[in-house]
Design a protein around this motif. Structure first.
Motif, PDB file in Angstrom:
ATOM      1  N   PRO A 400      33.404  48.284  53.094  1.00  0.00           N
ATOM      2  CA  PRO A 400      33.588  47.219  52.208  1.00  0.00           C
ATOM      3  C   PRO A 400      34.291  46.223  53.200  1.00  0.00           C
ATOM      4  N   ALA A 401      34.741  46.563  54.453  1.00  0.00           N
ATOM      5  CA  ALA A 401      35.308  45.653  55.363  1.00  0.00           C
ATOM      6  C   ALA A 401      34.354  44.882  56.190  1.00  0.00           C
ATOM      7  N   VAL A 402      33.134  45.498  56.215  1.00  0.00           N
ATOM      8  CA  VAL A 402      32.045  44.593  56.757  1.00  0.00           C
ATOM      9  C   VAL A 402      31.572  43.371  55.686  1.00  0.00           C
ATOM     10  N   PRO A 403      31.592  42.167  56.379  1.00  0.00           N
ATOM     11  CA  PRO A 403      30.955  41.141  55.380  1.00  0.00           C
ATOM     12  C   PRO A 403      29.576  41.126  55.270  1.00  0.00           C
ATOM     13  N   LEU A 404      29.411  40.873  54.047  1.00  0.00           N
ATOM     14  CA  LEU A 404      27.774  40.709  53.653  1.00  0.00           C
ATOM     15  C   LEU A 404      27.037  40.073  54.747  1.00  0.00           C
ATOM     16  N   ARG A 405      27.663  38.910  54.858  1.00  0.00           N
ATOM     17  CA  ARG A 405      26.787  37.999  55.745  1.00  0.00           C
ATOM     18  C   ARG A 405      26.460  38.441  56.926  1.00  0.00           C
ATOM     19  N   GLU A 406      27.147  39.431  57.696  1.00  0.00           N
ATOM     20  CA  GLU A 406      27.089  39.921  58.887  1.00  0.00           C
ATOM     21  C   GLU A 406      25.891  40.968  58.810  1.00  0.00           C
TER      22      GLU A 406
END
Length: 410
Positions: A400-406
């Motif tokens: 969840p720490a990884v932004p969806l945009r990435e």
């Protein structure tokens, strides 16, 4: 296809037919448009029939278009009138009122009908299906009367009806012959979450058993006899065991149809005969990234309506879309994109216990489907990944720490 068509006849006044007629005018088509509908009602939204049938407030927004729209757009609505014969050589549709309608293009939007329950007693009063507005109104009356309900079939329609009825306080039992809910249309993890969600709200879920008979008295259902020799009390029975395409008109006319049912079309909504298009639930259609299949969903019907408009107007068909649909189950808004077919691996983002999560299914890192609950941003990112065909790092998806945009724009 004749790009200078003077008359278009639409057979079927459901979502697909109604959407098509409106888009055709919006695209600038100026010829005659005649729409035949077997029901007495103009085109209406079908999703609320199983999701909001008990909510009178939903009545206000049931119509696909306001009544004045059809007159304003010169769309002739012929309701309670059905096509009984299609002659693709003479280009004539004959109706059950004895009329002959000549056409330049005919669009079959005849939809699908519920599969019946095959069991003794299935004819009894209060054994219902949910496909039409009339069906939904009858079901609303039964729920208002405080019946004991059994739902036969643990698919999305059956579970939606169960959720509404349980929310109104009715005792509800869901009977599914497969070993789990949603066996044909959802992943095992999503099925488990939904079974637990329904169970916590008081719905009894019985899987791995079949209905042997509907037993009743004085012509009305009272209980179900199951294959494990147990009974389920039910003075209203809702049958949700799938649907079959209404392709009889096309078959009689000689259109190519699939062995399992459905008029075969291409990605421009064209059938095997010139001047005959087909859209919506009656079709077997191409799909992005997989074999042709029948897809019963509003997004699919809308996409095919756009394809048919483009064909008639001589424009290129719109770009193909990733198939998707939605369902409401109590407080869960589910959205699903892609078609699941083993083998695949699954990465979870979010927490099912908190009521918000996304399941990304992939094959060797290539996304094949996404299932979400109350997670619209994840759904949109997942759809983008499916459309792109890009590989995905499952560990990063689950973090969840990884932004969806990435992930979606990598």
């Amino acid at each position: 296809m004749n790009h200078t068509a003077q008359r278009v006849v639409v057979v079927g006044a459901g979502t697909a037919g109604g959407t098509f007629a409106g888009l055709l005018r919006q695209a600038g088509y100026d010829g005659d448009v005649v729409m035949l509908g077997a029901e007495p009602d103009p085109p209406y939204h079908r999703p609320p029939l199983s999701k909001k049938f008990a909510d009178p407030a939903a009545d206000a927004s049931r119509w696909l278009r306001e009544a004045a729209f059809y007159d304003e757009q010169r769309i002739t609505l012929a309701l309670t009138e059905s096509a009984v014969d299609l002659d693709p050589v003479a280009r004539v549709v004959r109706t059950d009122r004895g009329r002959e309608l000549r056409y330049d293009v005919v669009v079959l939007a005849t939809g699908a009908r519920p599969r019946p329950l095959i069991a003794p007693g299935a004819h009894l009063d209060a054994v219902l299906t949910v496909r039409t507005l009339s069906d939904a109104n009858r079901l609303r009356d039964e729920v208002a009367a405080g019946r004991t309900m059994a739902v036969v079939g643990g698919g999305f329609v059956g579970l939606e009806v169960a959720a509404v009825a349980r929310s109104r306080g009715l005792p509800v039992t869901v009977v599914e012959r497969e070993e789990r809910l949603l066996a044909r249309v959802a992943s095992p993890p999503l099925a488990r979450v939904l079974a637990e969600h329904h169970g916590r709200r008081g719905t009894v879920v019985r899987t791995g058993v079949e209905v042997v008979a509907v037993e009743g008295a004085r012509g009305r259902a009272q209980r179900l006899l199951l294959s494990d020799n147990t009974h389920v009390a039910a003075d209203v029975v809702v049958v949700g065991v799938g649907a079959q395409p209404c392709d009889e008109l096309g078959r009689r006319a000689g259109l190519v149809c699939a062995a399992g049912g459905g008029v075969v079309v291409d990605d421009a909504a064209r059938t095997s005969m010139d001047g005959v298009l087909a859209i919506g639930d009656v079709t077997v259609r191409p799909r992005l990234g997989g074999d042709p299949m029948r897809m019963e969903s509003i997004p699919s019907a809308t996409e095919q309506a756009k394809q048919a408009v483009a064909t008639i107007c001589g424009a290129p068909p719109p770009a193909p879309e990733v198939p998707w649909f939605w369902s409401d189950q109590f407080d869960l808004k589910l959205k699903i994109a892609g078609i699941l077919a083993p083998p695949y691996d699954t990465a979870l983002r979010g927490d099912p216990r908190a009521g918000s999560f996304a399941l990304l299914h992939h094959r060797d890192g290539t996304p094949v489907a996404i299932e979400t609950a109350n997670a619209n941003a994840d759904f949109m990112a997942g759809r983008r990944l499916l459309a792109s065909g890009h590989l995905v790092d499952a560990e990063r998806w689950a973090d969840p720490a990884v932004p969806l945009r990435e992930l979606a724009f990598a």
